[in-house]
Design an enzyme around this catalytic site. Structure first.
Site, PDB file in Angstrom:
ATOM      1  N   ASP A 153      30.437  30.748  72.834  1.00  0.00           N
ATOM      2  CA  ASP A 153      31.365  31.154  71.780  1.00  0.00           C
ATOM      3  C   ASP A 153      32.739  30.510  71.993  1.00  0.00           C
ATOM      4  O   ASP A 153      33.113  30.250  73.133  1.00  0.00           O
ATOM      5  CB  ASP A 153      31.462  32.687  71.692  1.00  0.00           C
ATOM      6  CG  ASP A 153      31.773  33.372  73.010  1.00  0.00           C
ATOM      7  OD1 ASP A 153      31.133  33.040  74.028  1.00  0.00           O
ATOM      8  OD2 ASP A 153      32.663  34.228  73.037  1.00  0.00           O
ATOM      9  N   HIS A 187      35.731  30.844  74.951  1.00  0.00           N
ATOM     10  CA  HIS A 187      34.927  31.439  76.016  1.00  0.00           C
ATOM     11  C   HIS A 187      33.983  30.406  76.624  1.00  0.00           C
ATOM     12  O   HIS A 187      33.767  30.370  77.838  1.00  0.00           O
ATOM     13  CB  HIS A 187      34.133  32.622  75.449  1.00  0.00           C
ATOM     14  CG  HIS A 187      33.680  33.593  76.494  1.00  0.00           C
ATOM     15  ND1 HIS A 187      32.913  34.702  76.194  1.00  0.00           N
ATOM     16  CD2 HIS A 187      33.874  33.640  77.837  1.00  0.00           C
ATOM     17  CE1 HIS A 187      32.674  35.373  77.306  1.00  0.00           C
ATOM     18  NE2 HIS A 187      33.234  34.751  78.315  1.00  0.00           N
ATOM     19  N   GLU A 219      38.472  38.544  69.733  1.00  0.00           N
ATOM     20  CA  GLU A 219      37.085  38.496  69.249  1.00  0.00           C
ATOM     21  C   GLU A 219      37.066  38.315  67.734  1.00  0.00           C
ATOM     22  O   GLU A 219      37.731  39.044  67.002  1.00  0.00           O
ATOM     23  CB  GLU A 219      36.356  39.792  69.603  1.00  0.00           C
ATOM     24  CG  GLU A 219      36.150  40.021  71.092  1.00  0.00           C
ATOM     25  CD  GLU A 219      34.881  39.358  71.613  1.00  0.00           C
ATOM     26  OE1 GLU A 219      34.130  38.790  70.792  1.00  0.00           O
ATOM     27  OE2 GLU A 219      34.661  39.419  72.830  1.00  0.00           O
TER      28      GLU A 219
END
Length: 286
Positions: free
Chosen positions: A198, A188, A150
């Site tokens: 994303d 993603h 992330e």
């Protein structure tokens, strides 16, 4: 009278200051408790999983139980994909909290802040909950075979140099450790067309590929590509890995990754040429 008013005002301000301090201390205390609770639960669950691996619980067909003969030749399963996300949250602290709370039911292996700080939140060999309902090629459970990374970003801002630099370092470490193919470093949005966008059109996939992580097409050949009448862009998207059950969504995700300056749900001539070049690139890697 003025003197009494001044004293009263002084004590009111002092009281407000003390109340604010108390609230901040309570927030800080709660935050620490959240992470302590999450750490305790992590260790407990990891211990339980470890114990479950020590024995084989025999299954059965009808009333006939399986035989069990333990082999000494094994190792832990390893990840084969890396999925890159942006957090779409306000800060790293908010993301840490989201992943630490049980009720959110989401997690990722690594979080990289805007200043490049890397925080690991799961052991690489544990199944994180970051990919959700996703598909890439024949793989329909990306969570079970991937590492989630992330990036602290709201999806509307450029990714910082420090963030991408340290992401590259992390990818080098992970791909070497687990022998992950560079074409298996994806976003993603790639694995969840129509559901996720994303790490956004601002993510520098080309820069990453030039460092050896992820794939890109040979831009020097773009003008010379001839689109044959038999070329099937739908088949090409599927060959790369996209789920084409909803073709428009697949096209949108493809363009987010490989043609971010012209994101839409329709293929241009340039997009078709990119698809042809990507097919060639992937074939050379197999």
């Amino acid at each position: 009278m003025k003197h009494k008013t001044f004293i009263a005002s002084y004590y009111i301000k002092k009281l407000i200051f003390l109340l604010i301090t108390l609230v901040l201390l309570l927030i800080l205390s709660c935050s620490k408790n959240i992470y302590q609770e999450s750490k305790k639960a992590y260790k407990k669950q990891a211990k339980t999983l470890g114990k479950s691996l020590r024995y084989i619980q025999p299954d059965s067909i009808n009333t006939q139980a399986f035989n069990v003969i333990e082999s000494q030749n094994f190792s832990l399963r390893k990840p084969n994909f890396i999925i890159i996300h942006h957090t779409d949250q306000e800060s790293c602290e908010q993301t840490y909290r989201t992943f630490a709370l049980q009720r959110t039911q989401v997690s990722s292996h690594y979080v990289i802040c805007d200043d490049g700080t890397i925080t690991q939140m799961l052991n690489d060999l544990l199944r994180g909950w970051h990919a959700g309902n996703s598909t890439w090629g024949n793989v329909t459970d990306l969570n079970s075979v991937s590492i989630g990374i992330e990036l602290d970003n709201d999806g509307e801002e450029p990714f910082s140099y420090a963030q991408i630099n340290n992401l590259t370092w992390l990818l080098k470490n992970l791909t070497e450790k687990y022998k992950i193919p560079k074409q298996n470093i994806i976003g993603h949005a790639d694995i969840a067309p129509g559901r996720k966008v994303d790490p956004s059109a601002l993510f520098p996939w080309k820069t990453l590929a030039e460092s050896g992580y992820g794939i890109w097409y040979d831009e020097t050949k773009l003008d010379s590509v001839v689109i044959d009448s038999a070329f099937n862009p739908k088949k090409a998207l599927k060959f790369i890995g996209y789920n084409i059950s909803n073709l428009e969504n697949a096209i949108y995700s493809f363009k987010l990754h490989f043609n971010p300056s012209d994101v839409s749900k329709t293929l241009s001539e340039k997009d078709k040429k990119i698809l042809i070049l990507l097919e060639d690139e992937i074939l050379t890697l197999k």
